[in-house]
Design a protein around this motif. Structure first.
Motif, PDB file in Angstrom:
ATOM      1  N   ASN A 152      -8.326  -3.555  31.339  1.00 55.26           N
ATOM      2  CA  ASN A 152      -7.994  -4.329  30.186  1.00 55.26           C
ATOM      3  C   ASN A 152      -7.596  -6.093  30.677  1.00 55.26           C
ATOM      4  O   ASN A 152      -5.952  -6.297  30.832  1.00 55.26           O
ATOM      5  N   ASN A 184     -18.952  -7.598  28.940  1.00 52.51           N
ATOM      6  CA  ASN A 184     -18.270  -8.464  28.534  1.00 52.51           C
ATOM      7  C   ASN A 184     -19.104  -8.861  27.706  1.00 52.51           C
ATOM      8  O   ASN A 184     -18.321  -9.187  26.956  1.00 52.51           O
ATOM      9  N   GLU A 233     -14.206 -12.187  31.020  1.00 56.24           N
ATOM     10  CA  GLU A 233     -14.293 -10.534  31.490  1.00 56.24           C
ATOM     11  C   GLU A 233     -13.422 -10.288  30.236  1.00 56.24           C
ATOM     12  O   GLU A 233     -12.424 -11.027  29.696  1.00 56.24           O
ATOM     13  N   THR A 234     -13.784  -9.340  29.680  1.00 61.79           N
ATOM     14  CA  THR A 234     -12.769  -8.243  29.187  1.00 61.79           C
ATOM     15  C   THR A 234     -11.864  -6.772  29.489  1.00 61.79           C
ATOM     16  O   THR A 234     -11.236  -7.196  29.780  1.00 61.79           O
ATOM     17  N   TRP A 235     -13.020  -7.010  30.214  1.00 57.82           N
ATOM     18  CA  TRP A 235     -12.573  -5.501  31.173  1.00 57.82           C
ATOM     19  C   TRP A 235     -13.311  -6.239  32.558  1.00 57.82           C
ATOM     20  O   TRP A 235     -14.826  -6.613  32.990  1.00 57.82           O
ATOM     21  N   ARG A 236     -12.802  -5.904  33.834  1.00 59.90           N
ATOM     22  CA  ARG A 236     -12.984  -5.876  34.963  1.00 59.90           C
ATOM     23  C   ARG A 236     -12.199  -4.518  35.320  1.00 59.90           C
ATOM     24  O   ARG A 236     -11.712  -4.289  36.307  1.00 59.90           O
ATOM     25  N   GLN A 261     -20.592  -6.484  33.580  1.00 61.36           N
ATOM     26  CA  GLN A 261     -20.727  -8.264  33.078  1.00 61.36           C
ATOM     27  C   GLN A 261     -21.275  -8.140  31.638  1.00 61.36           C
ATOM     28  O   GLN A 261     -21.547  -9.151  30.718  1.00 61.36           O
TER      29      GLN A 261
END
Ligand code: KIV
Ligand code: ZN
Length: 551
Positions: free
Chosen positions: A435, A534, A410-413, A531
């Motif tokens: 982030n 990402n 992941e980069t962002w969640r 997803q």
């Protein structure tokens, strides 16, 4: 059976050559990242495939790296065969057009494997030679000799394919194939590239090749069929009946256009109708369901419910008359046992009071041997689900396991989403994302044509990436109003990220997929989109670093 096929003297075995990671992955929209390819390769090795075509190394630097990684790991790891005996790793194969540049790249990628193979191809049909290759038949013949010999100078195991063999002049084919054998090919693969032939015709083609090609008795003849007329499995089986002893297949039949022959269909046909074929494979059938699920999740290509063997309805007996028969005797309507392909047969029912130990026993009963931390993650999700839903079914559990285990980096969640919508409201979403690299939490809002669109607009404003939605599929995992929603989406970047050289010419764009589940379908849709984004961002970074190195 014909005694002269050079394969296996004790058991008459059809070798399974899996090309999910090459012909399957080259189908538009099935892009896999390196970790996903490695996971699939490991699963294919566990499934027992004899040969694995790990990719087309000349497609891009990333593809070469992916094949190399598989060759250097899976290609060196001993495994256990279906009889429980120690077995060598699968043969790792790389595809190459009939050019030195491609063959060098394929060799570079596969040479680290214990059992490497180079697969080179050149078209032999009149239409391909005249319009695509712009070569005369004599030039094609000379190129095949030269390139197969070159591949053989590097690698002891060389496969040659006359592309579009199904529409080629058989007399020319015999000449080309004889030249390939003379130059050192050990396997001759006969592609019906455009899925044009019908079973009797394809079977005859294989028989005629075996009878008319000098040297054919000393090599393995292989079938490679496409499903444009829905005949790929039938054609492949016809080829096998006529002496082919290798079949080129993909999991779930994925592949260009209508796809390739599906591994599970051919394997289960040979298994279930062994009295007709009297042939064996090395496939561990209990791994079929898991392989299908993994490929579907990673590629974002949803398996149609009525798909033979691995579709959600393949073992469901809906109609009352069938259920009645099934209760009296399973064999009335079931020709295969669900357990044979690894579908759960565990009868242990879990509820919200079930403890971790019972949960672990249940997972083991379903065939999952998970590490402690993975069990913890899935157990946490199970408890959340059990709070919302009265009965957690085996299908829910499988979906939870898939959701937890097959997550891309992941980069962002997603931290939180809130949505307002209704008949008179403009759908509005407030989105909060974290982030993962910087730990910053950013909040923004979006409007849309519906709640999902509003969430996606909010996410886009934070992430700042432009993409186009190619496909959005939502399915209920089980019956009932409280069913868990399973969302698969595929997006295409608006900027050209990591385009690849296509086997059949031209360059292709990458598509990124995401899949997630939740009892709330807006949440499942948001997680699936996150997803996919990402993956897109990771591919963009990869492309930028490759460009930086090559500048
Ligand atoms: O379908 C085809 O012709 C192929 C070859 C490259 C083997 O996939
Ligand atoms: Zn193909």
């Amino acid at each position: 059976m014909e005694p002269d096929v050079p394969v296996n003297v004790e058991r008459d075995v059809v070798l399974i050559f899996d090309t999910t990671l090459r012909d399957g992955e080259q189908s538009p929209g099935a892009t896999l990242n390196v970790q996903e390819k490695l996971d699939i390769a490991r699963q294919l090795a566990r499934l027992g495939v004899d040969i694995m075509e790990a990719g087309f190394p000349a497609a891009s630097p990333g593809d070469l790296e992916g094949v190399k990684l598989i060759a250097d790991t899976v290609g060196r790891e001993p495994r256990v065969d279906k009889f429980g005996h120690a077995a060598p790793p699968p043969v790792i194969c790389g595809l190459a057009r009939a050019s030195k540049g491609d063959i060098d790249k394929a060799w570079e990628a596969v040479k680290g494997a214990d059992r490497p193979r180079i697969h080179t191809f050149l078209a032999t049909s009149a239409v391909h030679m005249e319009y695509k290759l712009k070569m005369t038949p004599d030039e094609v013949l000379a190129r095949v000799s030269e390139m197969v010999a070159y591949a053989r100078s590097l690698c002891p195991d060389v496969e040659f394919s006359p592309e579009d063999a199904g529409r080629s002049d058989p007399r020319f084919l015999y000449k080309v194939l004889a030249a390939a054998i003379e130059a050192g090919a050990t396997t001759l693969n006969i592609p019906d590239t455009v899925g044009y032939t019908v079973p009797e015709e394809y079977g005859k083609l294989i028989r005629d090749i075996r009878e008319n090609t000098p040297g054919a008795k000393n090599v393995v003849i292989s079938c490679h069929c496409h499903d444009d007329l829905g005949l790929a499995t039938a054609n492949t089986l016809a080829g096998v009946e006529n002496g082919a002893r290798q079949v080129e297949v993909t999991i779930n039949g994925i592949g260009e256009r209508a796809g390739n022959t599906s591994l599970e269909e051919v394997t289960m046909a040979l298994y279930t109708r062994s009295q007709v074929y009297e042939l064996d494979t090395n496939i561990i059938t209990q791994e079929i369901h898991r392989s299908s699920d993994m490929v579907s999740r990673y590629t974002g290509m949803v398996v149609q419910p009525n798909k033979a063997i691995v579709g959600a309805n393949a073992f469901a007996h809906e109609a009352g008359i069938h259920q009645d028969g099934m209760l009296k005797n399973k064999r009335t309507y079931e020709i295969m046992d669900a357990g044979t392909i690894g579908l759960s047969q565990s009868k242990l029912v879990l509820g919200k009071h079930s403890g971790r130990h019972a949960f672990r026993v249940k997972l083991e009963g379903m065939g999952y041997q998970l590490a402690d931390d993975a069990v913890d993650d899935v157990f946490k999700r199970f408890k959340e689900l059990a709070d919302k839903k009265k009965v957690v079914t085996d299908s829910d559990l499988e979906a939870l396991i898939g959701d937890e285990l097959y997550k891309p980096p992941e980069t962002w969640r997603i931290e939180d989403i809130q949505v307002q919508c209704g008949t008179t409201l403009i759908p509005t979403a407030v989105v909060r994302l974290r982030n993962v690299e910087t730990d910053d939490v950013v909040t923004d809002a979006g409007f849309g044509t519906g709640p999902v669109d509003a969430v996606y607009q909010g996410i886009n404003r934070i992430v700042g990436t432009q993409s186009r939605l190619v496909e959005f599929v939502i399915q209920a995992i089980d019956e009932g109003l409280d069913a868990v929603g399973d969302v698969t989406i595929r997006i295409e970047a608006c900027e050209p990220i990591g385009t690849v050289e296509r086997v059949h010419g031209g360059r292709g764009r990458r598509i990124f997929s995401g899949r997630s589940i939740d009892t709330d379908i807006v949440v499942a849709s948001a997680k699936a989109y996150m997803q996919a984004l990402n993956k897109l961002m990771a591919a963009r970074e990869e492309t930028e670093s490759v460009l930086a190195v090559s500048l």
